[in-house]
Design a protein around this motif. Structure first.
Motif, PDB file in Angstrom:
ATOM      1  N   GLN A   1       0.774  -1.331   0.014  1.00  0.00           N
ATOM      2  CA  GLN A   1       0.206   0.041   0.089  1.00  0.00           C
ATOM      3  C   GLN A   1       0.974   1.194  -0.084  1.00  0.00           C
ATOM      4  O   GLN A   1       0.236   2.476  -0.074  1.00  0.00           O
ATOM      5  CB  GLN A   1      -0.931  -0.114   1.153  1.00  0.00           C
ATOM      6  CG  GLN A   1      -1.947  -1.033   1.271  1.00  0.00           C
ATOM      7  CD  GLN A   1      -2.764  -1.220   2.463  1.00  0.00           C
ATOM      8  OE1 GLN A   1      -2.670  -0.299   3.336  1.00  0.00           O
ATOM      9  NE2 GLN A   1      -3.431  -2.104   2.683  1.00  0.00           N
ATOM     10  N   GLY A   2       2.034   1.160  -0.004  1.00  0.00           N
ATOM     11  CA  GLY A   2       2.823   2.275   0.115  1.00  0.00           C
ATOM     12  C   GLY A   2       2.835   3.177   1.506  1.00  0.00           C
ATOM     13  O   GLY A   2       3.155   4.363   1.277  1.00  0.00           O
ATOM     14  N   SER A   3       2.326   2.841   2.540  1.00  0.00           N
ATOM     15  CA  SER A   3       2.193   3.398   3.759  1.00  0.00           C
ATOM     16  C   SER A   3       3.218   2.970   4.713  1.00  0.00           C
ATOM     17  O   SER A   3       3.169   2.131   5.812  1.00  0.00           O
ATOM     18  CB  SER A   3       0.909   3.052   4.452  1.00  0.00           C
ATOM     19  OG  SER A   3      -0.316   3.397   3.421  1.00  0.00           O
ATOM     20  N   TYR A   4       4.674   3.575   4.718  1.00  0.00           N
ATOM     21  CA  TYR A   4       5.491   2.841   5.343  1.00  0.00           C
ATOM     22  C   TYR A   4       5.644   3.364   6.841  1.00  0.00           C
ATOM     23  O   TYR A   4       6.041   3.010   7.610  1.00  0.00           O
ATOM     24  CB  TYR A   4       6.773   3.614   4.553  1.00  0.00           C
ATOM     25  CG  TYR A   4       7.024   3.109   3.260  1.00  0.00           C
ATOM     26  CD1 TYR A   4       7.673   1.745   3.071  1.00  0.00           C
ATOM     27  CD2 TYR A   4       6.742   3.592   2.343  1.00  0.00           C
ATOM     28  CE1 TYR A   4       7.691   1.271   1.834  1.00  0.00           C
ATOM     29  CE2 TYR A   4       7.040   3.032   0.864  1.00  0.00           C
ATOM     30  CZ  TYR A   4       7.554   2.049   0.625  1.00  0.00           C
ATOM     31  OH  TYR A   4       7.526   1.394  -0.470  1.00  0.00           O
ATOM     32  N   GLY A   5       4.867   4.731   7.040  1.00  0.00           N
ATOM     33  CA  GLY A   5       4.406   5.202   8.304  1.00  0.00           C
ATOM     34  C   GLY A   5       3.693   4.004   9.125  1.00  0.00           C
ATOM     35  O   GLY A   5       4.031   3.879  10.201  1.00  0.00           O
ATOM     36  N   ASP A   6       2.622   3.798   8.372  1.00  0.00           N
ATOM     37  CA  ASP A   6       1.832   2.822   9.125  1.00  0.00           C
ATOM     38  C   ASP A   6       2.538   1.610   9.464  1.00  0.00           C
ATOM     39  O   ASP A   6       2.245   0.824  10.439  1.00  0.00           O
ATOM     40  CB  ASP A   6       0.552   2.672   8.250  1.00  0.00           C
ATOM     41  CG  ASP A   6      -0.382   3.937   8.214  1.00  0.00           C
ATOM     42  OD1 ASP A   6      -0.258   4.755   9.049  1.00  0.00           O
ATOM     43  OD2 ASP A   6      -1.269   3.909   7.444  1.00  0.00           O
ATOM     44  N   ALA A   7       3.176   1.263   8.602  1.00  0.00           N
ATOM     45  CA  ALA A   7       3.841  -0.030   8.360  1.00  0.00           C
ATOM     46  C   ALA A   7       5.055  -0.218   9.499  1.00  0.00           C
ATOM     47  O   ALA A   7       5.092  -1.232  10.375  1.00  0.00           O
ATOM     48  CB  ALA A   7       4.577  -0.696   7.429  1.00  0.00           C
ATOM     49  N   SER A   8       5.624   1.028   9.779  1.00  0.00           N
ATOM     50  CA  SER A   8       6.540   1.317  10.854  1.00  0.00           C
ATOM     51  C   SER A   8       6.136   1.085  12.158  1.00  0.00           C
ATOM     52  O   SER A   8       6.562   0.676  13.394  1.00  0.00           O
ATOM     53  CB  SER A   8       7.466   2.452  10.487  1.00  0.00           C
ATOM     54  OG  SER A   8       8.128   2.441   9.458  1.00  0.00           O
ATOM     55  N   ALA A   9       4.746   1.743  12.249  1.00  0.00           N
ATOM     56  CA  ALA A   9       3.927   1.746  13.797  1.00  0.00           C
ATOM     57  C   ALA A   9       3.575   0.388  13.754  1.00  0.00           C
ATOM     58  O   ALA A   9       3.506   0.061  15.150  1.00  0.00           O
ATOM     59  CB  ALA A   9       3.004   2.816  13.435  1.00  0.00           C
ATOM     60  N   LEU A  10       2.957  -0.261  12.867  1.00  0.00           N
ATOM     61  CA  LEU A  10       2.526  -1.809  13.222  1.00  0.00           C
ATOM     62  C   LEU A  10       3.867  -2.605  13.589  1.00  0.00           C
ATOM     63  O   LEU A  10       3.678  -3.327  14.580  1.00  0.00           O
ATOM     64  CB  LEU A  10       1.966  -2.199  11.850  1.00  0.00           C
ATOM     65  CG  LEU A  10       1.416  -3.487  11.889  1.00  0.00           C
ATOM     66  CD1 LEU A  10       0.481  -3.642  12.914  1.00  0.00           C
ATOM     67  CD2 LEU A  10       0.816  -3.831  10.613  1.00  0.00           C
ATOM     68  N   ALA A  11       4.915  -2.475  12.809  1.00  0.00           N
ATOM     69  CA  ALA A  11       6.111  -3.268  13.380  1.00  0.00           C
ATOM     70  C   ALA A  11       6.492  -2.978  14.706  1.00  0.00           C
ATOM     71  O   ALA A  11       6.999  -4.000  15.314  1.00  0.00           O
ATOM     72  CB  ALA A  11       7.166  -2.919  12.367  1.00  0.00           C
ATOM     73  N   THR A  12       6.403  -1.615  15.294  1.00  0.00           N
ATOM     74  CA  THR A  12       6.745  -1.236  16.457  1.00  0.00           C
ATOM     75  C   THR A  12       5.844  -1.810  17.656  1.00  0.00           C
ATOM     76  O   THR A  12       6.413  -2.430  18.442  1.00  0.00           O
ATOM     77  CB  THR A  12       6.845   0.394  16.520  1.00  0.00           C
ATOM     78  OG1 THR A  12       7.602   0.631  15.820  1.00  0.00           O
ATOM     79  CG2 THR A  12       7.602   0.599  18.094  1.00  0.00           C
ATOM     80  N   VAL A  13       4.435  -1.961  17.211  1.00  0.00           N
ATOM     81  CA  VAL A  13       3.571  -2.431  17.985  1.00  0.00           C
ATOM     82  C   VAL A  13       3.729  -3.893  18.228  1.00  0.00           C
ATOM     83  O   VAL A  13       3.481  -4.515  19.175  1.00  0.00           O
ATOM     84  CB  VAL A  13       2.309  -2.193  17.505  1.00  0.00           C
ATOM     85  CG1 VAL A  13       1.120  -3.034  18.316  1.00  0.00           C
ATOM     86  CG2 VAL A  13       1.885  -0.661  17.783  1.00  0.00           C
ATOM     87  N   VAL A  14       4.002  -4.560  17.066  1.00  0.00           N
ATOM     88  CA  VAL A  14       4.094  -5.884  17.008  1.00  0.00           C
ATOM     89  C   VAL A  14       5.575  -6.270  18.040  1.00  0.00           C
ATOM     90  O   VAL A  14       5.522  -7.325  18.569  1.00  0.00           O
ATOM     91  CB  VAL A  14       4.241  -6.660  15.713  1.00  0.00           C
ATOM     92  CG1 VAL A  14       4.864  -7.947  15.523  1.00  0.00           C
ATOM     93  CG2 VAL A  14       3.136  -6.441  14.924  1.00  0.00           C
ATOM     94  N   LEU A  15       6.621  -5.557  17.921  1.00  0.00           N
ATOM     95  CA  LEU A  15       7.761  -5.927  18.797  1.00  0.00           C
ATOM     96  C   LEU A  15       7.482  -5.699  20.101  1.00  0.00           C
ATOM     97  O   LEU A  15       7.825  -6.607  21.005  1.00  0.00           O
ATOM     98  CB  LEU A  15       8.763  -4.723  18.236  1.00  0.00           C
ATOM     99  CG  LEU A  15      10.051  -4.835  19.429  1.00  0.00           C
ATOM    100  CD1 LEU A  15      10.898  -5.977  19.033  1.00  0.00           C
ATOM    101  CD2 LEU A  15      10.974  -3.610  18.817  1.00  0.00           C
TER     102      LEU A  15
END
Length: 326
Positions: A289-303
């Motif tokens: 989707q090209g939403s790198y900010g959302d993906a980074s937030a999601l990766a941080t939440v998953v961590l």
């Protein structure tokens, strides 16, 4: 003259016994500091290799970072808006629960099967043990993508060996079952592939721990009348628990971030929304989707969620290692 020499002779042992004390202290100090000096380069390397990307990921999670920013546009700071968006998205929590369940099943089966095979290695002859270890090394060395291609062939609806065997042993309805076109089929194949790839490390680590169990302890338990199961439960298992906990922790972390197996199976046409796990979900939000900010937030939440799921496990592992060292 005699008195002076006698005093000097009597004082000499005391002086010689007192002089080496500072040297002993220096040696002890060096011995205490040396391990930390040796491990410092490794800590710095890990901090640079992992700390810097994690910092960049956190910074990006506070920004609106899309395709425009990929081509040089300045990112827009949005604070914790990405986190609010992710945490209030029901689909993310569905994927998270699905991933935890998949991890629980895959990791549990991997540990049970791995321990059974490791115990088997201690009972078979030397040539059978070597043959099995070589086979496990080949399994471990095989790339995950190649493994998935093989498993897809085995579970092919028309020509797969699995459907042929199931039809021959009394399940005629399974002769043309479309494993890769159903949600349960995809997760079944993915779980089998994940377990297959995880077994070599589990078996090798547990087998190494089993070889360190003193035979005298097992013989004493046998003389006391303990059966095989009781010996394993009360003698062997407590001694190999540190190794089991380490490999179990690794399995939990690895199985929570499964990507290749699910991504390859999704290409067969199954519903992506119904088969996404955390790894593929983050990939599709960021790259798809090209939403790198959302993906980074999601990766941080998953961590953070992964740390919350494993912190009791980690604390117990360190406590047992401390007891063993004492």
């Amino acid at each position: 003259m005699m008195t002076t020499s006698t005093v000097e002779a009597e004082a000499t042992p005391e002086m010689t016994s007192r002089k080496p004390a500072p040297r002993v202290r220096r040696r002890r100090t060096r011995g205490a500091v040396l391990p930390y000096l040796l491990i410092t380069p490794l800590i710095l390397a890990v901090a640079v290799a992992l700390g810097w990307p994690l910092l960049q990921q956190f910074v990006m999670s506070l920004q609106k970072f899309g395709l425009e920013q990929q081509f040089g546009a300045d990112p827009e700071w949005v604070g914790f808006a990405n986190y609010v968006k992710i945490l209030t998205d029901p689909s993310m929590w569905i994927v998270f629960v699905r991933s935890v369940l998949f991890c629980a099943v895959a990791a549990s089966l991997s540990m049970v099967i791995g321990m059974l095979v490791a115990l088997l290695l201690t009972k078979v002859s030397s040539w059978a043990r070597v043959a099995l270890q070589v086979t496990l090394l080949l399994v471990w060395a095989m790339p995950a993508l190649v493994t998935m291609v093989i498993w897809q062939w085995l579970f092919d609806a028309r020509y797969g060996l699995v459907n042929w065997l199931l039809a021959r042993i009394g399940f005629p309805d399974m002769a043309a079952y479309p494993w890769t076109s159903t949600t349960i089929g995809v997760f079944t194949i993915a779980a089998i592939a994940v377990i297959w790839g995880s077994l070599p490390l589990i078996i090798f680590m547990i087998y190494s721990a089993l070889t360190q169990v003193p035979t005298e302890v097992l013989e004493a338990a046998d003389l006391d009348g303990a059966g095989p199961w009781k010996r394993f439960r009360e003698v062997t298992l407590p001694l190999i628990t540190p190794a089991v906990m380490i490999v179990g922790l690794l399995q939990i972390v690895w199985d929570l971030r499964v990507f290749t197996q699910i991504y390859v199976l999704q290409q067969a046409g199954v519903s992506v929304d119904e088969t996404n796990l955390l790894g593929t979900y983050i990939y599709r939000v960021g790259i798809g989707q090209g939403s790198y900010g959302d993906a980074s937030a999601l990766a941080t939440v998953v961590l953070i969620l992964t740390l919350l799921l494993t912190w009791r496990y980690i604390a117990k592992m360190f406590a047992q290692q401390k007891e063993a060292s004492e």
